[in-house]
Design an enzyme around this catalytic site. Structure first.
Site, PDB file in Angstrom:
ATOM      1  N   CYS A 143       0.824  -1.214   0.000  1.00 58.35           N
ATOM      2  CA  CYS A 143       0.000   0.000   0.000  1.00 58.35           C
ATOM      3  C   CYS A 143       0.856   1.262   0.000  1.00 58.35           C
ATOM      4  O   CYS A 143       0.458   2.283  -0.558  1.00 58.35           O
ATOM      5  CB  CYS A 143      -0.930   0.025   1.204  1.00 58.35           C
ATOM      6  SG  CYS A 143      -2.238  -1.207   1.095  1.00 58.35           S
ATOM      7  N   CYS A 163      14.554   9.971  -6.160  1.00 59.61           N
ATOM      8  CA  CYS A 163      13.181   9.434  -6.153  1.00 59.61           C
ATOM      9  C   CYS A 163      12.669   9.540  -4.721  1.00 59.61           C
ATOM     10  O   CYS A 163      13.172  10.359  -3.963  1.00 59.61           O
ATOM     11  CB  CYS A 163      13.156   7.995  -6.671  1.00 59.61           C
ATOM     12  SG  CYS A 163      14.059   6.847  -5.640  1.00 59.61           S
TER      13      CYS A 163
END
Lengths: 101, 457
Positions: free
Chosen positions: B239, B410
């Protein structure tokens, strides 16, 4: 000589991300001398639809562990798995198991 | 005279019933209290649940709307009050599941989670709240359940389920729910349920989709019958990477609660050989017929070879948490820390900062000097992005008159390493010569160590 086949392919549970995020695909398989089976369909998908990183979808000549294949709303294990002979207008679903909670 | 005696006797009988009900309630409350104050850090053997045969007047009032259902009735309600259910994982699935089981009057609820409540849980883990941030999820959930129905015995377990404690725990609960979020725990719970002969109501949710099946129940398959081998770790999305709309696990957790209530009250489940798939995007439920129990299954088959729990992290090649994995693809020389990158910024050294996250994440937050080319576009060599990269590099080259330094960033420093490997192959071929490094720990390390005002997600 087997006639060309029209199939409805669906990808879900994240497997669609390997196919440009598109879940529903209507594909036409060309006619060939023997009937199309699932093993040939997987090879066809690999050659014609899967652009990047086939290892995220396939392992050897079958789907990788964690992907469930459904043929006309039934587990493909009940239908003969790789040997199942495809019929025109079959619905084949590839669903990746989810692990979120 | 006779009438008076009769009336007194009747009154006495009523009082006695009332006293019995009060005693029962007191007992349950005391037991509930002691359970709650004692957060279980390890598995112990609980005293058996005291068996009910009737409902008190308060029970009748509380459960009246469901008692009216012939499918449940008094018999079913009494059965619910005598059942213990274990919920493995008090997250997006476990919260609504536990909530509805408690509301419906389940006897005992084991609530297991190794984690603590974080702000990013609250959009889906609806038993937790702002004030319980930092607390063990099991305790936070137990407190919320107690406010809802104090007659339910809650047993919060703040621990990681493992091969050493799973069998002792599971034997104390006739009904099991899998609501966790990782592959090793999934195989562990499956095997422990098969070895203990208990049904497993299992669900999962990610993005906008959910799945539900009842395993190891009335001739249906176990999880291993469907998936004898674990998925390759790099194909598993959690998730915190893939995202999830909170209501989707909510829907799946509610469906789990429904199946538990049906099984516990003797009605049986509808999903022992079925996979229910929910696609929230398309608004579609679909139920799939699954294979039956597999004769050659290593744990539930005719000749099982797996008779003890194994090392599941090793079996699956991944950790039994949903925390993000840390990759190490690059050498130390190919990486800079956020502190080193800050010095580069402060020194106004000309360079290119390349953010390789997907656009949806760049929209959340980004460093203003960065340009965005998602890793997937680099991998696919998307023409517009490659052109942008080339042009930016040659512009910088004209300024610096030397090899252009490129820094890749990132979220956490995993994708950036993959991008460095790609860019090194492109250097001197598809672009001018560049030196490429990634920023270790990514933007989240930047937010933690350099700029506290930078958002974390």
């Amino acid at each position: 000589m087997a006639a060309p086949l029209g199939l409805h392919l669906e990808f879900g549970g994240g497997a669609e991300l390997l196919f440009d995020g598109v879940k529903n695909h209507h594909v036409a398989l060309p006619g060939q001398s023997d009937p199309w089976d699932m093993k040939q369909l997987l090879a066809w998908i690999r050659g014609n639809m899967l652009k990047e990183r086939p290892e995220l979808f396939m392992q050897g000549d079958t789907v990788r562990p964690g992907i469930l294949v459904l043929i006309n709303d039934a587990d493909w294990e009940l239908m003969g798995e790789l040997e199942y002979q495809l019929q025109d207008q079959d619905n084949v679903v590839f669903i990746s198991t989810l692990h979120g909670g | 005279m006779d009438d008076t005696i009769l009336s007194l006797k009747t009154q006495l009988l009523e009082r006695e019933r009332e006293i019995a009900a009060l005693k029962k309630k007191l007992h349950q409350m005391e037991q509930g209290n002691s359970m709650l104050t004692e957060l279980q850090e390890k598995v112990t053997n609980l005293s058996p649940l005291i068996s009910n045969v009737t409902l008190s007047n308060e029970d009748i009032m509380r459960y009246s709307r469901q008692l009216l259902l012939p499918e449940l009735g008094v018999k079913g309600q009494v059965a619910l009050s005598n059942v213990s259910v274990l919920v493995v994982g008090c997250g997006g699935l476990g919260c609504p599941l536990a909530q509805y089981l408690a509301a419906a009057g389940i006897g005992r609820l084991g609530l297991l989670d190794y984690d603590v409540v974080e702000l990013s849980n609250l959009h889906r883990q609806v038993l937790h709240s702002e004030v319980t941030q930092g607390q063990p999820k099991a305790l936070s959930a137990a407190q919320a359940i107690r406010r809802l129905n104090s007659t339910v015995q809650c047993v919060p377990y703040h621990l990681q389920l493992s091969r050493d404690n799973a069998r002792q725990l599971i034997q104390q609960y006739p009904l099991m729910n899998y609501c966790s979020d990782n592959v090793p725990t999934r195989y562990l719970v499956n095997d422990a349920c098969v070895l203990a002969g208990k049904p497993l109501v299992s669900a999962s949710a990610l993005r906008m989709e959910g799945q539900l099946t009842v395993y190891n129940y009335r001739g249906g398959p176990c999880y291993r019958c469907l998936f004898p081998s674990p998925p390759p770790p790099e194909t598993v999305t959690n998730c915190s990477d893939g995202g999830v709309l909170g209501v989707v696990p909510g829907i799946m957790g509610c469906l789990q609660a429904l199946e538990v209530l049906k099984i516990a009250s003797g009605q049986g489940s509808s999903f022992e050989q079925q996979l229910l798939m929910f696609d929230g995007q398309e608004g579609r439920f679909r139920s799939i017929r699954l294979r039956s129990r597999q004769i050659e299954c290593v744990v539930c088959g005719e000749k099982p070879t797996l008779t003890e729990l194994q090392d599941y992290e090793q079996f699956c090649g991944s950790a039994a948490t949903d925390k993000c994995r840390r990759l190490t693809l690059l050498t130390k020389e190919q990486r800079v820390s956020v502190q080193e990158y800050r010095a580069i910024l402060d020194g106004s050294t000309p360079h290119l900062l390349l953010d390789v996250r997907p656009k949806v994440e760049v929209d959340i937050c980004h460093l203003s000097t960065s340009i965005n080319i998602p890793l997937a576009s680099l991998e696919d060599k998307k023409a517009e992005h490659i052109t942008l990269l080339k042009e930016t590099i040659s512009n910088l080259r004209q300024q610096t008159k030397s090899q252009v330094p490129v820094f890749v960033v990132c979220k956490l420093g995993n994708d950036s390493q993959k991008a460095v490997q790609l860019l090194e192959k492109m250097s001197g071929v598809e672009t001018e010569q560049i030196t490429v490094k990634d920023i270790s720990g990514g933007l989240m390390a930047w937010a933690k160590n350099i700029d506290h005002s930078f958002p974390q997600y």
